[in-house]
Motif scaffolding. Structure first.
Motif, PDB file in Angstrom:
ATOM      1  N   MET A   1       0.859  -1.170   0.000  1.00 50.22           N
ATOM      2  CA  MET A   1       0.000   0.000   0.000  1.00 50.22           C
ATOM      3  C   MET A   1       0.902   1.228   0.000  1.00 50.22           C
ATOM      4  O   MET A   1       1.896   1.272   0.725  1.00 50.22           O
ATOM      5  CB  MET A   1      -0.893   0.021   1.240  1.00 50.22           C
ATOM      6  CG  MET A   1      -1.756  -1.205   1.431  1.00 50.22           C
ATOM      7  SD  MET A   1      -2.726  -1.075   2.960  1.00 50.22           S
ATOM      8  CE  MET A   1      -3.400  -2.730   3.077  1.00 50.22           C
ATOM      9  N   ASP A   2       0.536   2.211  -0.779  1.00 47.32           N
ATOM     10  CA  ASP A   2       1.347   3.426  -0.874  1.00 47.32           C
ATOM     11  C   ASP A   2       0.388   4.610  -0.940  1.00 47.32           C
ATOM     12  O   ASP A   2      -0.307   4.805  -1.944  1.00 47.32           O
ATOM     13  CB  ASP A   2       2.241   3.376  -2.112  1.00 47.32           C
ATOM     14  CG  ASP A   2       3.393   4.373  -2.037  1.00 47.32           C
ATOM     15  OD1 ASP A   2       3.347   5.271  -1.172  1.00 47.32           O
ATOM     16  OD2 ASP A   2       4.333   4.251  -2.834  1.00 47.32           O
ATOM     17  N   VAL A   3       0.321   5.385   0.140  1.00 50.28           N
ATOM     18  CA  VAL A   3      -0.671   6.451   0.267  1.00 50.28           C
ATOM     19  C   VAL A   3       0.019   7.750   0.665  1.00 50.28           C
ATOM     20  O   VAL A   3       0.932   7.751   1.498  1.00 50.28           O
ATOM     21  CB  VAL A   3      -1.738   6.094   1.329  1.00 50.28           C
ATOM     22  CG1 VAL A   3      -2.780   7.201   1.445  1.00 50.28           C
ATOM     23  CG2 VAL A   3      -2.411   4.774   0.988  1.00 50.28           C
ATOM     24  N   LEU A   4      -0.422   8.855   0.074  1.00 48.80           N
ATOM     25  CA  LEU A   4       0.064  10.179   0.439  1.00 48.80           C
ATOM     26  C   LEU A   4      -1.100  10.944   1.064  1.00 48.80           C
ATOM     27  O   LEU A   4      -2.114  11.197   0.402  1.00 48.80           O
ATOM     28  CB  LEU A   4       0.600  10.932  -0.780  1.00 48.80           C
ATOM     29  CG  LEU A   4       1.291  12.272  -0.498  1.00 48.80           C
ATOM     30  CD1 LEU A   4       2.599  12.049   0.266  1.00 48.80           C
ATOM     31  CD2 LEU A   4       1.555  13.038  -1.791  1.00 48.80           C
ATOM     32  N   ILE A   5      -0.955  11.301   2.336  1.00 46.97           N
ATOM     33  CA  ILE A   5      -1.993  12.052   3.047  1.00 46.97           C
ATOM     34  C   ILE A   5      -1.644  13.538   2.989  1.00 46.97           C
ATOM     35  O   ILE A   5      -0.524  13.938   3.307  1.00 46.97           O
ATOM     36  CB  ILE A   5      -2.099  11.620   4.514  1.00 46.97           C
ATOM     37  CG1 ILE A   5      -2.126  10.099   4.642  1.00 46.97           C
ATOM     38  CG2 ILE A   5      -3.330  12.229   5.160  1.00 46.97           C
ATOM     39  CD1 ILE A   5      -2.090   9.623   6.066  1.00 46.97           C
TER      40      ILE A   5
END
Length: 206
Positions: free
Chosen positions: A119-123
């Motif tokens: 999983m690769d997420v930018l908040i």
């Protein structure tokens, strides 16, 4: 005392007790607000690393302990920069849930919903999201003017999420369906990374 009098007296007592409970709840709010998950995570926060809340073999301070699940979390503050969250997937169910103090859970993601091995997420805050979109639009315009020169986007394939508040935390869950997988689940839960990711770094990288 008549039946009507007894009923009136009982009703009055119930109203008094309800009022006391209501006032007590209001007085306890400042104390309870200091004991929420974010407040408990911030003092033990280590930049980039997740903190174990509970595991199949370890009962931490999580109030909902599941002996078949490893649970970790990391607190964040987007005031300075967005946060990049990476969480490697495995053979058994994993999930990541994104929380803010005022709004609760605002985004969830499972390993079944992603392609690849992590999983690769930018908040981002709404302002940071606007800055990111402007940067991407400028990059697309530059490619249109010079199609032979293509800059590599370091955030290609990353899921972008807008947080309702700058402060919050991410909770990671890993299923351990068998007792022999408890240690593996705990290690995987602790392998999650939450790293500040200034948007100007993408300009430098490209």
């Amino acid at each position: 005392m008549s039946i009507v009098g007894r009923f009136a007296f009982a009703t009055l007592c119930a109203l008094v007790l309800a009022s006391i409970a209501h006032v007590g709840a209001i007085l306890l709010l400042p104390f309870v607000s200091q004991q929420d998950a974010l407040s408990r995570l911030q003092p033990v926060r280590v930049d980039g690393e997740a903190v174990l809340l509970s595991g199949p073999e370890t009962r931490g301070w999580s109030t909902h302990h599941d002996p078949a699940t490893a649970l970790s979390a990391c607190a964040y503050d987007l005031s300075e920069a967005p946060l990049r969250v990476t969480f490697g997937t495995g053979a058994h169910f994993q999930s990541a849930s994104f929380h803010s103090r005022g709004s609760g859970v605002y985004f969830t993601l499972t390993d079944r919903a992603v392609e690849g091995t992590q999983m690769d997420v930018l908040i981002m805050t709404p302002e940071q999201r606007f800055e990111d979109e402007a940067r991407r639009a400028a990059s697309a315009d530059a490619e249109d003017r010079a199609p032979t020169v293509r800059a590599q986007d370091p955030l290609a394939g990353v899921i972008r999420v807008t947080a309702p508040e700058p402060q919050g935390f991410v909770a990671f869950r890993v299923l351990a369906p068998l007792p022999g997988l408890a240690e593996t689940a705990t290690e995987r839960a602790l392998s999650a990374r939450c790293t500040p990711f200034p948007l100007n770094d993408t300009d430098t990288a490209s």
